[in-house]
Design an enzyme around this catalytic site. Structure first.
Site, PDB file in Angstrom:
ATOM      1  N   THR A 507      -7.113   1.126  -0.963  1.00  0.00           N
ATOM      2  CA  THR A 507      -7.041   2.607  -1.081  1.00  0.00           C
ATOM      3  C   THR A 507      -5.720   3.057  -1.793  1.00  0.00           C
ATOM      4  O   THR A 507      -5.574   4.046  -2.169  1.00  0.00           O
ATOM      5  CB  THR A 507      -7.172   3.253   0.160  1.00  0.00           C
ATOM      6  OG1 THR A 507      -6.202   2.751   0.994  1.00  0.00           O
ATOM      7  CG2 THR A 507      -8.684   2.880   0.909  1.00  0.00           C
ATOM      8  N   ASP A 508      -5.020   1.801  -1.864  1.00  0.00           N
ATOM      9  CA  ASP A 508      -3.480   2.088  -2.584  1.00  0.00           C
ATOM     10  C   ASP A 508      -2.650   3.022  -1.720  1.00  0.00           C
ATOM     11  O   ASP A 508      -1.768   3.799  -1.977  1.00  0.00           O
ATOM     12  CB  ASP A 508      -3.661   2.847  -4.093  1.00  0.00           C
ATOM     13  CG  ASP A 508      -4.297   1.596  -5.018  1.00  0.00           C
ATOM     14  OD1 ASP A 508      -4.193   0.401  -4.577  1.00  0.00           O
ATOM     15  OD2 ASP A 508      -5.109   1.958  -6.034  1.00  0.00           O
ATOM     16  N   ASP A 509      -2.881   2.930  -0.325  1.00  0.00           N
ATOM     17  CA  ASP A 509      -2.148   3.657   0.651  1.00  0.00           C
ATOM     18  C   ASP A 509      -2.364   2.921   1.862  1.00  0.00           C
ATOM     19  O   ASP A 509      -2.770   1.880   1.834  1.00  0.00           O
ATOM     20  CB  ASP A 509      -2.444   5.211   0.613  1.00  0.00           C
ATOM     21  CG  ASP A 509      -3.942   5.408   1.145  1.00  0.00           C
ATOM     22  OD1 ASP A 509      -4.617   4.530   1.693  1.00  0.00           O
ATOM     23  OD2 ASP A 509      -4.450   6.533   0.753  1.00  0.00           O
ATOM     24  N   TYR A 581       0.399  -3.963   0.040  1.00  0.00           N
ATOM     25  CA  TYR A 581       0.163  -2.786   1.059  1.00  0.00           C
ATOM     26  C   TYR A 581       0.840  -3.352   2.454  1.00  0.00           C
ATOM     27  O   TYR A 581       1.445  -2.627   3.098  1.00  0.00           O
ATOM     28  CB  TYR A 581      -1.338  -3.089   1.476  1.00  0.00           C
ATOM     29  CG  TYR A 581      -2.326  -2.480   0.496  1.00  0.00           C
ATOM     30  CD1 TYR A 581      -1.791  -1.491  -0.489  1.00  0.00           C
ATOM     31  CD2 TYR A 581      -3.654  -2.786   0.463  1.00  0.00           C
ATOM     32  CE1 TYR A 581      -2.689  -1.104  -1.646  1.00  0.00           C
ATOM     33  CE2 TYR A 581      -4.444  -2.208  -0.623  1.00  0.00           C
ATOM     34  CZ  TYR A 581      -3.963  -1.312  -1.342  1.00  0.00           C
ATOM     35  OH  TYR A 581      -4.884  -0.818  -2.509  1.00  0.00           O
TER      36      TYR A 581
END
Length: 830
Positions: A507-509, A581
């Site tokens: 999700t890149d978060d 992450y």
């Protein structure tokens, strides 16, 4: 919820008090248990460790070794976790496992690569040897072990309420084919392998201290070897009764704890240990890499003794390749044929091996068993490859190399047999159906006669539900592919990696997630090595996702080794994202961790319900724990672990038991922190994020100029990875021969003062030999004219450095060495 170590290592409580024949013992020096604390660690910063991911490794390494953070005990032993209120396979956070030691060894190997300091690795192995490998005085009657009568049979049962299991000397057992060989090789009858579980702070009070005593009691300050799981696949950690590894009847009932597990006419004081093979194999795997890196630094001699000990550990680890009672593989009855040589070898890494004996030297008995149950998650084909091909790690026993060579082949077949049509790997197989050698149902698929089991060894929770088993095991397959270019490993990973990536949420978060729980349907086709099935009826569904950071690290390592071996950009990108992450979103003062809700803690006060969950204590049995806790029918997990009531985190568990919300914990597991640290450093090793060749033989490029300005600029680099520029070289060629085959190890040393950027070695076989399988290089040969070029990751040889590759070959009875070698067209000394 983390299920990382809910792995049962059932002990040989049922194994045997029947080996009575005397085997003369050899005198060995007596070891004394050390009591010194962990030495202060000076974290070495080096010019080589300036890249981003190596620096991340060093930062996390320093957090793990900071005494204020609580990862190590005063004796220098790694805890399972910093936190104490924790129930997994270790039923207390300040226990430790052989698994933790193996991860520690891996981390120190990487530290040696990054800094050039190898003393911490030697210290880790010495600590393990002192506190986790039973010393001579801990296994004092091994000299009485009789390989022709290794153990007395007792059946396993599917529910704890069927125990104790009576010993049955009327059931025949097979012969141990390696016991006499090991004794002859090492001059001792003692076993060199780790016991799986230790109570680091002696919270239970048994005081079963390695070295100084059997059961020293609650006053002992220091580690105590213990066990928990004993009673079949349905016994979860919540239903276990802890007991000491050395039984002197000081605690428990009149017979200590023995008569909870085995039925006998009388009971003897005894010692007993269980090995978790995946941990020993992981430690050996780590030492292979340490050896490789140390030699590239010219420091191989600094860890030579540790390498020798890893080789010896691999010799004894072969016990995991055998059926529990050495019965023939494919057994369908307690009356089936017994093994006389290798008929009882399944050649897989099974769930355990175990050994024990009398504490009284005048009693004259000792026993050993293997295991009939194999889980894919325990397999380590990388270790099998190392122990069958690396000249410094091949064990000393005459039959060991061939055993490990066969194990490598069998393990890779096992993965292929268990790979679902989706890509995930299913559970495993057993040679003892229902734990009693029952006839396998006709509709059960088989693997060399062993029956398929969806959840091998334990069912609460199912042993193949946890995604961590996938990545722990496939990480080793990816390393094997990277080092050996084994096509079988690549075939498994080519199917597994896309499946895993498809089920990962990048999700890149902070909301990223990886698979956590798996649900299985169907079974594999019965194995036919000449015509493997497609397993169309075996499928897997990802039924849950999570952020288990230890699993994410192992997953990242699997992806990165696969990417480095194949050039798969999606796998490399996935590995990098997972590492980034965790570093960006989940760092804290102790390391890297995420919160988890522990709904299973509702089982703290469960009591036994007939045929269901809860601790089963037979009617009429009573005893006490060292702290006075009563053991009797109707007790709960908490009743015999009342020390939990004093834990600072207990109030939130009590609130949950009183009807409140499930408690949240943020755990810092030792294995997970070390897994993350090593993954960070491995990413730097494999992909060289600062864009320069580290100059240690680990350039991950393809043998060509990396385009960063390091081309020597003398006009001699043709750009095809075969720089013919001036260089001198030395080739060492050695073989281990057998019948019509051989294993060759070839070392190329750059004796010039210039780097070699890409290499091709040429030689001729003088007697018609042929290469059948090659690793760590590329075979470009034609007939007896051999041309071997670098693999994609070892094309650079720094001045004074050495690269190594190997191969298996065939010959017709005569195997002379090649007369001459040329490297990039220039003659080499040999």
């Amino acid at each position: 919820m983390d299920r990382s170590t809910r792995r049962k290592a059932p002990w040989a409580w049922f194994a045997a008090i029947g080996a009575t024949s005397l085997i003369a013992g050899f005198a060995v020096p007596t070891a004394t248990a050390a009591t010194s604390v962990q030495p202060a660690m000076d974290i070495v910063q080096t010019d080589e460790a300036t890249s981003e991911y190596d620096q991340r490794f060093l930062e996390l390494y320093e957090q793990i070794h900071d005494p204020e953070n609580g990862y190590f005990s005063p004796q220098g032993i790694p805890y399972h976790a910093v936190e104490t209120l924790m129930v997994e396979a270790p039923d207390y956070g300040h226990e430790t496992t052989s698994e933790a030691y193996s991860f520690w060894i891996w981390m120190e190997a990487v530290y040696g690569r990054v800094t050039g300091d190898w003393e911490p690795l030697n210290h880790a192995w010495e600590t393990m040897e002192t506190y986790m490998i039973p010393q001579q005085e801990d296994q004092p009657t091994n000299s009485f072990y009789n390989p022709n009568s290794p153990a007395t049979y007792a059946a396993e049962y599917n529910h704890p309420s069927n125990y104790p299991s009576p010993l049955n000397p009327g059931v025949s057992v097979g012969r141990d084919p390696i016991g006499a060989e090991l004794r002859q090789t090492y001059g001792t009858s003692d076993i060199y392998g780790m016991h799986w579980l230790a109570d680091v702070d002696n919270i239970y009070g048994f005081g079963a201290a390695p070295g100084p005593g059997c059961t020293l009691g609650p006053d002992h300050e220091g580690v105590s070897l213990i066990n928990t799981f004993q009673r079949g696949p349905q016994e979860s950690v919540w239903e276990t009764v802890p007991q000491p590894s050395c039984e002197e009847f000081k605690f428990g009932g009149p017979n200590g704890f023995l008569d909870l597990f085995t039925g006998d006419s009388s009971y003897a004081k005894q010692w007993k240990y269980t090995n978790a093979p995946d941990a020993d194999a992981r430690a050996i795997d780590g030492i292979y890499w340490a050896k490789k890196w140390a030699e590239e630094q010219g420091k191989g001699d600094e860890i030579a003794a540790t390498v020798d000990n890893a080789s010896k550990m691999g010799d004894y680890l072969r016990y995991a390749m055998f059926d529990k009672y050495f019965k023939t593989v494919g057994c369908n009855s307690t009356n089936c044929a017994t093994n006389n040589n290798r008929e009882g070898a399944h050649y897989l890494l099974s769930w355990y091996y175990a050994w024990g004996g009398a504490t009284d030297a005048n009693a004259g008995w000792a026993w050993r068993i293997g295991s009939s149950h194999a889980h894919f998650g325990y397999q380590n084909p990388m270790a099998a490859w190392v122990l069958s091909t690396d000249e410094d790690l091949i064990p000393s026993s005459p039959s060991a190399q061939n055993d490990w060579s066969q194990s490598l082949d069998r393990q890779l077949e096992f993965y292929q047999w268990l790979q679902s049509s989706d890509g995930g790997i299913a559970g495993g197989a057993t040679n003892s159906w229902n734990g009693a050698y029952d006839a396998k149902p006709a509709n059960v698929s088989t693997f060399y006669g062993m029956g398929y089991t969806e959840a091998p060894v334990y069912h609460d929770p199912p042993s193949n539900e946890w995604f961590g088993m996938q990545v722990w095991s496939l990480e080793r397959v990816a390393q094997l592919l990277h080092e050996s270019d084994d096509a079988r490993a690549k075939k498994v990973l080519d199917k597994w990696v896309p499946w895993a990536l498809e089920n990962t949420n990048f999700t890149d978060d902070e909301n990223w997630s990886i698979p956590s729980s798996l649900t299985w349907t169907g079974q594999p086709d019965t194995w036919n090595p000449s015509n493997p099935g497609s397993n169309e009826n075996l499928t897997v569904e990802v039924s849950g996702h999570g952020q288990d950071v230890g699993v994410a690290a192992a997953y990242a390592r699997t992806l990165m080794y696969y990417a480095a071996a194949t050039g798969d950009e999606a796998a490399q990108e996935g590995a990098k994202k997972l590492l980034d992450y965790m570093w960006e979103y989940h760092r804290d003062d102790l390391g890297i961790a995420t919160p988890e809700i522990r709904e299973d803690y509702k089982r703290f006060d469960d009591v036994y319900t007939p045929g269901g969950d809860g601790i089963y204590i037979p009617q009429g049995w009573s005893g006490t724990m060292p702290n006075g806790d009563k053991i009797e029918p109707g007790v709960s997990f908490l009743d015999i672990r009342s020390f939990y009531l004093d834990d600072p985190d207990w109030p939130k568990v009590q609130a949950y038991l009183d009807g409140g919300e499930a408690p949240e914990f943020t755990y810092h597991r030792f294995w997970a922190q070390t897994a993350i640290a090593t993954a960070l450093a491995d990413y730097e090793l494999l992909f060289n994020t600062d864009g320069t060749d580290p100059g240690d033989g680990t350039d991950p490029g393809d043998g060509t100029d990396p385009g960063d300005g390091t081309d020597p600029g003398d006009g001699t680099d043709p750009g095809d990875g075969t720089d013919p520029g001036p260089s001198t070289c030395e080739v060492t060629y050695s073989t281990n021969d057998w019948n019509s085959g051989f294993t060759a190890t070839v070392k190329i040393k750059n004796t010039s003062d210039q780097p070699i950027n890409g290499w091709a070695l040429e030689f001729a076989f003088p007697a018609g030999q042929a290469i059948t399988n090659l690793w760590s290089a590329t075979n470009e040969s034609s007939g007896s004219n051999i041309r071997i070029s670098n693999a994609g990751w070892n094309g650079s040889i720094a001045p004074g450095a050495t690269v190594e590759f190997g191969f298996n070959g065939s010959h017709s009875g005569n195997n002379p060495a090649p007369a001459a070698f040329e490297l990039n067209g220039s003659d080499c000394a040999s």
